[in-house]
Motif scaffolding. Structure first.
Motif, PDB file in Angstrom:
ATOM      1  N   ALA A 217       5.978   3.121 -14.072  1.00  0.00           N
ATOM      2  CA  ALA A 217       7.241   3.529 -14.703  1.00  0.00           C
ATOM      3  C   ALA A 217       7.535   5.001 -14.445  1.00  0.00           C
ATOM      4  O   ALA A 217       8.689   5.389 -14.215  1.00  0.00           O
ATOM      5  N   LEU A 218       6.496   5.835 -14.453  1.00  0.00           N
ATOM      6  CA  LEU A 218       6.684   7.266 -14.177  1.00  0.00           C
ATOM      7  C   LEU A 218       7.205   7.476 -12.756  1.00  0.00           C
ATOM      8  O   LEU A 218       8.192   8.207 -12.549  1.00  0.00           O
ATOM      9  N   VAL A 219       6.542   6.865 -11.790  1.00  0.00           N
ATOM     10  CA  VAL A 219       6.967   7.032 -10.394  1.00  0.00           C
ATOM     11  C   VAL A 219       8.388   6.521 -10.208  1.00  0.00           C
ATOM     12  O   VAL A 219       9.206   7.146  -9.515  1.00  0.00           O
ATOM     13  N   ARG A 220       8.718   5.414 -10.843  1.00  0.00           N
ATOM     14  CA  ARG A 220      10.069   4.856 -10.718  1.00  0.00           C
ATOM     15  C   ARG A 220      11.113   5.792 -11.296  1.00  0.00           C
ATOM     16  O   ARG A 220      12.161   6.028 -10.682  1.00  0.00           O
ATOM     17  N   GLN A 221      10.867   6.342 -12.486  1.00  0.00           N
ATOM     18  CA  GLN A 221      11.851   7.204 -13.134  1.00  0.00           C
ATOM     19  C   GLN A 221      12.113   8.466 -12.329  1.00  0.00           C
ATOM     20  O   GLN A 221      13.229   8.984 -12.317  1.00  0.00           O
ATOM     21  N   LEU A 222      11.095   8.944 -11.614  1.00  0.00           N
ATOM     22  CA  LEU A 222      11.250  10.174 -10.844  1.00  0.00           C
ATOM     23  C   LEU A 222      11.713   9.920  -9.418  1.00  0.00           C
ATOM     24  O   LEU A 222      11.736  10.835  -8.594  1.00  0.00           O
ATOM     25  N   GLY A 223      12.064   8.671  -9.111  1.00  0.00           N
ATOM     26  CA  GLY A 223      12.619   8.376  -7.797  1.00  0.00           C
ATOM     27  C   GLY A 223      11.588   8.286  -6.701  1.00  0.00           C
ATOM     28  O   GLY A 223      11.928   8.438  -5.518  1.00  0.00           O
ATOM     29  N   GLY A 224      10.330   8.036  -7.049  1.00  0.00           N
ATOM     30  CA  GLY A 224       9.280   7.920  -6.044  1.00  0.00           C
ATOM     31  C   GLY A 224       9.357   6.618  -5.279  1.00  0.00           C
ATOM     32  O   GLY A 224      10.089   5.686  -5.643  1.00  0.00           O
ATOM     33  N   ARG A 225       8.584   6.558  -4.210  1.00  0.00           N
ATOM     34  CA  ARG A 225       8.550   5.349  -3.390  1.00  0.00           C
ATOM     35  C   ARG A 225       7.880   4.211  -4.144  1.00  0.00           C
ATOM     36  O   ARG A 225       6.957   4.410  -4.937  1.00  0.00           O
ATOM     37  N   ALA A 226       8.327   3.014  -3.858  1.00  0.00           N
ATOM     38  CA  ALA A 226       7.712   1.845  -4.477  1.00  0.00           C
ATOM     39  C   ALA A 226       6.244   1.727  -4.064  1.00  0.00           C
ATOM     40  O   ALA A 226       5.394   1.320  -4.872  1.00  0.00           O
ATOM     41  N   VAL A 227       5.946   2.107  -2.811  1.00  0.00           N
ATOM     42  CA  VAL A 227       4.556   2.051  -2.354  1.00  0.00           C
ATOM     43  C   VAL A 227       3.692   2.996  -3.174  1.00  0.00           C
ATOM     44  O   VAL A 227       2.556   2.678  -3.535  1.00  0.00           O
ATOM     45  N   HIS A 228       4.227   4.166  -3.510  1.00  0.00           N
ATOM     46  CA  HIS A 228       3.489   5.115  -4.347  1.00  0.00           C
ATOM     47  C   HIS A 228       3.221   4.512  -5.727  1.00  0.00           C
ATOM     48  O   HIS A 228       2.115   4.613  -6.261  1.00  0.00           O
ATOM     49  N   ALA A 229       4.229   3.874  -6.289  1.00  0.00           N
ATOM     50  CA  ALA A 229       4.068   3.269  -7.617  1.00  0.00           C
ATOM     51  C   ALA A 229       3.007   2.171  -7.594  1.00  0.00           C
ATOM     52  O   ALA A 229       2.128   2.115  -8.464  1.00  0.00           O
ATOM     53  N   GLY A 230       3.080   1.296  -6.601  1.00  0.00           N
ATOM     54  CA  GLY A 230       2.120   0.204  -6.526  1.00  0.00           C
ATOM     55  C   GLY A 230       0.710   0.700  -6.274  1.00  0.00           C
ATOM     56  O   GLY A 230      -0.252   0.226  -6.901  1.00  0.00           O
ATOM     57  N   CYS A 231       0.564   1.661  -5.355  1.00  0.00           N
ATOM     58  CA  CYS A 231      -0.765   2.195  -5.053  1.00  0.00           C
ATOM     59  C   CYS A 231      -1.358   2.919  -6.257  1.00  0.00           C
ATOM     60  O   CYS A 231      -2.553   2.794  -6.548  1.00  0.00           O
ATOM     61  N   THR A 232      -0.533   3.667  -6.966  1.00  0.00           N
ATOM     62  CA  THR A 232      -1.026   4.377  -8.148  1.00  0.00           C
ATOM     63  C   THR A 232      -1.453   3.400  -9.229  1.00  0.00           C
ATOM     64  O   THR A 232      -2.433   3.634  -9.945  1.00  0.00           O
ATOM     65  N   ALA A 233      -0.728   2.301  -9.374  1.00  0.00           N
ATOM     66  CA  ALA A 233      -1.123   1.281 -10.348  1.00  0.00           C
ATOM     67  C   ALA A 233      -2.517   0.755 -10.034  1.00  0.00           C
ATOM     68  O   ALA A 233      -3.351   0.576 -10.936  1.00  0.00           O
ATOM     69  N   GLU A 475       0.684   7.494   1.438  1.00  0.00           N
ATOM     70  CA  GLU A 475       0.914   8.238   2.675  1.00  0.00           C
ATOM     71  C   GLU A 475       0.169   7.598   3.849  1.00  0.00           C
ATOM     72  O   GLU A 475       0.665   7.575   4.973  1.00  0.00           O
ATOM     73  N   ILE A 476      -1.015   7.085   3.587  1.00  0.00           N
ATOM     74  CA  ILE A 476      -1.733   6.365   4.640  1.00  0.00           C
ATOM     75  C   ILE A 476      -0.916   5.159   5.099  1.00  0.00           C
ATOM     76  O   ILE A 476      -0.810   4.879   6.300  1.00  0.00           O
ATOM     77  N   ALA A 503       4.024  -5.381   5.440  1.00  0.00           N
ATOM     78  CA  ALA A 503       2.784  -5.748   6.125  1.00  0.00           C
ATOM     79  C   ALA A 503       1.788  -4.591   6.105  1.00  0.00           C
ATOM     80  O   ALA A 503       0.588  -4.791   5.850  1.00  0.00           O
ATOM     81  N   SER A 504       2.266  -3.370   6.372  1.00  0.00           N
ATOM     82  CA  SER A 504       1.359  -2.215   6.385  1.00  0.00           C
ATOM     83  C   SER A 504       0.845  -1.909   4.979  1.00  0.00           C
ATOM     84  O   SER A 504      -0.322  -1.543   4.806  1.00  0.00           O
ATOM     85  N   ALA A 505       1.703  -2.073   3.967  1.00  0.00           N
ATOM     86  CA  ALA A 505       1.263  -1.856   2.582  1.00  0.00           C
ATOM     87  C   ALA A 505       0.196  -2.871   2.192  1.00  0.00           C
ATOM     88  O   ALA A 505      -0.818  -2.526   1.573  1.00  0.00           O
ATOM     89  N   THR A 506       0.419  -4.114   2.584  1.00  0.00           N
ATOM     90  CA  THR A 506      -0.567  -5.157   2.282  1.00  0.00           C
ATOM     91  C   THR A 506      -1.890  -4.858   2.965  1.00  0.00           C
ATOM     92  O   THR A 506      -2.968  -5.003   2.370  1.00  0.00           O
ATOM     93  N   PHE A 507      -1.810  -4.419   4.217  1.00  0.00           N
ATOM     94  CA  PHE A 507      -3.033  -4.100   4.961  1.00  0.00           C
ATOM     95  C   PHE A 507      -3.796  -2.957   4.291  1.00  0.00           C
ATOM     96  O   PHE A 507      -5.031  -3.028   4.128  1.00  0.00           O
ATOM     97  N   VAL A 508      -3.094  -1.907   3.890  1.00  0.00           N
ATOM     98  CA  VAL A 508      -3.757  -0.756   3.261  1.00  0.00           C
ATOM     99  C   VAL A 508      -4.390  -1.154   1.934  1.00  0.00           C
ATOM    100  O   VAL A 508      -5.525  -0.767   1.626  1.00  0.00           O
ATOM    101  N   VAL A 512      -8.385  -0.930   1.200  1.00  0.00           N
ATOM    102  CA  VAL A 512      -8.953  -0.170   0.079  1.00  0.00           C
ATOM    103  C   VAL A 512      -9.741  -1.096  -0.845  1.00  0.00           C
ATOM    104  O   VAL A 512     -10.809  -0.725  -1.356  1.00  0.00           O
ATOM    105  N   ALA A 513      -9.226  -2.303  -1.048  1.00  0.00           N
ATOM    106  CA  ALA A 513      -9.945  -3.268  -1.889  1.00  0.00           C
ATOM    107  C   ALA A 513     -11.323  -3.575  -1.315  1.00  0.00           C
ATOM    108  O   ALA A 513     -12.321  -3.642  -2.043  1.00  0.00           O
ATOM    109  N   VAL A 514     -11.401  -3.737  -0.010  1.00  0.00           N
ATOM    110  CA  VAL A 514     -12.686  -4.042   0.637  1.00  0.00           C
ATOM    111  C   VAL A 514     -13.612  -2.829   0.567  1.00  0.00           C
ATOM    112  O   VAL A 514     -14.798  -2.939   0.215  1.00  0.00           O
ATOM    113  N   LEU A 515     -13.092  -1.659   0.914  1.00  0.00           N
ATOM    114  CA  LEU A 515     -13.920  -0.447   0.937  1.00  0.00           C
ATOM    115  C   LEU A 515     -14.464  -0.098  -0.444  1.00  0.00           C
ATOM    116  O   LEU A 515     -15.572   0.444  -0.564  1.00  0.00           O
TER     117      LEU A 515
END
Length: 669
Positions: A217-233, A475-476, A503-508, A512-515
């Motif tokens: 919700a914070l990332v969304r309110q500040l206009g951040g990227r959806a990828v940033h919001a999902g990764c931070t979650a 960013e990765i 596709a790239s978001a899913t891959f990253v 990260v899940a594996v690592l």
């Protein structure tokens, strides 16, 4: 250590908790004009705000706290929010568009972020459930007995005051404690019909999911990227020092305050870009909710969010575009206007939270002892713990450290969220001060809202660190997508570039899940398991043993009533007696700080009942008829209280029940 409940009561308690989080706060937020991700994020905090207000104010009015009274308070606060919003819209003070985030997400992006929050919640459930054996385990850490007894007290008495639940231990007047956590817990307990252990577990299970939702919700309110919001979650659900470490120490209301703290930025940003009665009202309720959840949460939120204001003012003074500000508006006018508009919000918050503020002032000036931790770790050690997201675990979360480093090095790409780096720096410095120089008087004073506790300060610092690590992960993904988009075989297929982002978001995420071994689920479960064993499993004896729970239920069969007090040792598991059975113990908390005089005297001299008239007088005043002694101790190796040793054979006692870990005596004289 379990109580006799099955899966369905547990499932019902979780469902009830989620409903209590969503419905009251959702109604208030929606009526006040909050929509989308900010509404989803703020709803739990606003629910804690309405319960945190209802309990003390209803008590002052002489009215009971229960489901019906909370429903009435919810409707009143919703009506007020609706009225303020309609007033602002009708007068043209604000437009609905002004309250929206500065950029939009596509339907696919919204669904992707929702999926990440759902995965984070699933990780939280998996961590907590795998940390113990079953769904009904009794919490074993220090303060958890106080929270358990408090929830049952509020539910049974309807007393939602800020001192009432403390009367289980500090009778007759009680002790101040911010009680929104317990007020929500009382609703869950009353509605679901689950036991207190099940209720506590149900409230704990989604804790990292709430953290993930707040971050998104914070990332969304500040206009951040959806990828940033999902990764931070996902990072929020992986970092031990975020939600899990406080839970592992039994700091349940504090953990709640931590996971809700990011929402202060959501409410603050909505207000400064669209100052109006309704946005100010939501901000005021946000402040009250944090204060009611835990007193330190509001202080922490102020420290976390203030860099946002500094960045806003810096841009205004530099003549750069500033959200919610007309072009060519001077920086001085922007800063002065923000301060002036904040004053009525602060006044409203103070009036709403008057019982909490007065209670806190009375508590800090009272007789309750304050013991600073005095931590003196080497500075290098403190920095290493901070960067590797762990304190209670020996293995560092190296991959989160890598993501954090990437996020810090690419902070310029944060745009409106560059202030997060300053927030991380400030809160990290505060942690290092407390962890390495905790015995210094000025550090003790500075960190008093957090009890000079490095574990609490680490959790606070973890909030911006998780945001930076999530940014690094995002960013990765950006770099990977950019690299792939330049490949000839991708350019040759017109349909691929449009799908490359997902596709790239899913891959990253999968990488990260594996690592991280499933986002450090096993490590986090180990940390949370301390909650159920009072330390590393197998290395300590829990204070609440199964046989003690059995003995507590035997007291009911022996006719122990709700108006008498059962004499017990302050350090063993019998302090849970009220939470389990509703029978009042003499010692209702492990902590004896400024305890009742009669209770303290009996713990020292009870075995002198025949020869000491003061013992007999104390027994009469407290209406003690039974004695319950357990075996486990909250302090490993601690001896039993002197007045409760070697009671077998004393002529004023009759042994009515005994099992390997607990004994019940009845006073016969």
């Amino acid at each position: 250590m379990t109580a006799p409940d099955t899966f369905w009561p547990y499932f019902g308690a979780i469902a009830t908790y989620l409903a209590v989080l969503a419905i009251p706060g959702g109604l208030i937020g929606y009526a006040s004009g909050v929509r989308g991700w900010p509404l989803a994020g703020l709803a739990p905090l606003l629910s804690y705000a309405v319960t945190g207000l209802a309990g003390p104010w209803l008590a002052l009015a002489g009215l009971p706290y229960n489901t019906a009274s909370v429903a009435v308070c919810t409707l009143l606060l919703s009506a007020l929010g609706y009225g303020l919003r309609r007033l602002a819209l009708s007068r043209g003070w604000v437009t609905a568009a002004a309250e929206k985030p500065p950029s939009s997400w596509s339907r696919r992006e919204n669904l992707a972020v929702a999926a990440c929050v759902a995965v984070a919640t699933g990780l939280s459930i998996l961590v907590v459930l795998s940390a113990k054996g079953g769904t009904t385990a009794v919490f074993q850490r220090w303060d958890t007995v106080f929270h358990a007894n408090g929830i049952r007290y509020i539910a049974e008495t309807g007393d939602g005051s800020l001192t009432g639940m403390g009367t289980i231990n500090w009778y007759p007047d009680g002790q101040f404690y911010p009680n929104a956590y317990h007020l929500v817990g009382a609703l869950v307990y009353s509605i679901s019909g689950a036991t207190i252990p099940v209720t506590l577990n149900a409230i704990t299970v989604p804790v990292a999911g709430l953290f993930a939702l707040s971050m998104a919700a914070l990332v969304r309110q500040l206009g951040g990227r959806a990828v940033h919001a999902g990764c931070t979650a996902l990072v929020a659900a992986a970092a031990t020092t975020g939600a899990y470490e406080s839970v592992s120490s039994g700091l349940l209301p504090f953990a709640l305050g931590i996971v809700l703290t990011p929402l202060a930025v959501v409410a603050l940003q909505r207000f400064v870009v669209a100052p109006a009665p309704a946005t100010g009202y939501v901000l005021a309720l946000t402040a009250v909710g944090l204060l009611a959840a835990h007193s330190s949460a509001l202080f922490g939120a102020l420290l976390f969010a203030f860099p946002l204001v500094l960045q806003r003012w810096y841009r205004a003074f530099r003549g750069k575009a500033t959200d919610g500000v007309a072009e060519e508006t001077s920086g001085l006018r922007v800063a002065g206007g923000d301060v002036l508009r904040m004053l009525p919000v602060m006044v409203a918050s103070a009036l709403l939270a008057a019982p909490h503020i007065l209670g806190a002032l009375t508590f800090t000036s009272g007789s309750y002892p304050y013991y600073p931790w005095g931590s003196d770790l080497p500075v290098g050690r403190s920095l290493a713990l901070l960067a590797t997201f762990r304190q209670v675990l020996s293995i560092p979360q190296v991959w989160l450290t890598v993501l954090l480093a990437v996020g810090v090095l690419s902070f310029l790409a944060l745009g409106r969220m560059r202030w997060v780096l300053l927030s991380a720096l400030g809160l990290s410095v505060l942690f290092v001060l407390v962890a390495s120089f905790g015995a210094e008087p000025w550090v003790i004073s500075l960190s008093r809202p957090w009890w000079n506790d490095r574990y609490r300060l680490m959790s606070l610092a973890a909030i911006p660190l998780c945001l930076l690590a999530g940014h690094g992960m995002a960013e990765i993904q950006r770099w990977f997508a950019k690299y792939m988009s330049g490949r000839a075989w991708v350019r040759a297929r017109p349909a691929l570039p449009a799908r490359l982002g997902l596709a790239s978001a899913t891959f990253v995420v999968l990488a990260v899940a594996v690592l991280t071994g499933g986002f450090y689920t096993t490590a986090n479960a180990t940390a949370v398991s301390f909650l159920y064993y009072n330390g590393p499993e197998g290395e300590v004896e829990p204070p609440v043993l199964p046989a003690e729970l059995t003995a507590m239920k035997e007291l009911v069969k022996l006719g122990a009533g709700p108006h008498e007090k059962v004499l017990n040792d302050r350090l063993d598991g019998t302090a849970w007696l009220y939470a389990i059975t509703g029978i009042h113990p003499v010692a209702g908390h492990y902590d004896g700080g400024a305890g009742p005089k009669d209770a303290s005297y009996l713990l020292l001299h009870f075995r002198d009942y025949d020869t000491d008239p003061e013992v007999r007088a104390a027994v009469a005043r407290l209406d003690v008829r039974h004695v319950l002694l357990g075996h486990g101790s909250i302090r490993p190796g601690a001896p039993r209280a002197p007045g409760l040793r070697d009671l077998d054979g004393l002529d004023f006692l009759r042994k009515d029940y005994q099992n390997p870990d607990a004994t019940i005596y009845t006073i016969v004289k």
